[in-house]
Design an enzyme around this catalytic site. Sequence first.
Site, PDB file in Angstrom:
ATOM      1  N   CYS A  69      51.021   7.488  12.282  1.00  0.00           N
ATOM      2  CA  CYS A  69      50.064   6.335  12.547  1.00  0.00           C
ATOM      3  C   CYS A  69      48.722   6.421  11.371  1.00  0.00           C
ATOM      4  O   CYS A  69      48.251   7.672  11.295  1.00  0.00           O
ATOM      5  CB  CYS A  69      49.057   6.538  13.954  1.00  0.00           C
ATOM      6  N   CYS A  72      45.260   7.038  12.318  1.00  0.00           N
ATOM      7  CA  CYS A  72      45.293   8.327  12.881  1.00  0.00           C
ATOM      8  C   CYS A  72      44.965   9.353  11.863  1.00  0.00           C
ATOM      9  O   CYS A  72      44.160  10.233  12.013  1.00  0.00           O
ATOM     10  CB  CYS A  72      46.375   8.664  13.895  1.00  0.00           C
TER      11      CYS A  72
END
Length: 149
Positions: A69, A72
Amino acid sequence: MAQQNLVVCSKCGGVNRLPPSRNASEAKCGKCGTRLFSGHPPDVDAKTFDHQITRSSIPVVVDIWAPWCGPCKMMAPACEAAAIELEPHVRLIKLNSENEQSVAARLGIRGIPTMILFHGGRELARTSGAMTAGQIVRWVRDRLPTVTA
């Protein structure tokens, strides 16, 4: 007599009693000797996650993320900066949703990054999407007015 805080060690899972008069930011685990607060949110497994949520008397913020991600990864430094500002009043931990799929499913995670605030074993709030350190700190403090600078 003032109530002691219970702080779970992220390394060994030991539950530590910290009196309010003690400087918690310098405290070490009585079981393994690791500093309880380092300004670096540890990546925890399912067992440690459950232990942190159910045994700690201080609020716990969980950053649910995955290695693939992009947002993230971009948020990781912000999470660390927020930990430096919020600890020792709030514990920040990270949960890799790819490694801990059963926990992510149990939490109903539909998108990442997601942050969930727990206190007393209960979910108090959650938010999804990348945030800056200031936004994380503000989000936590808005939900926990007793947590100050």
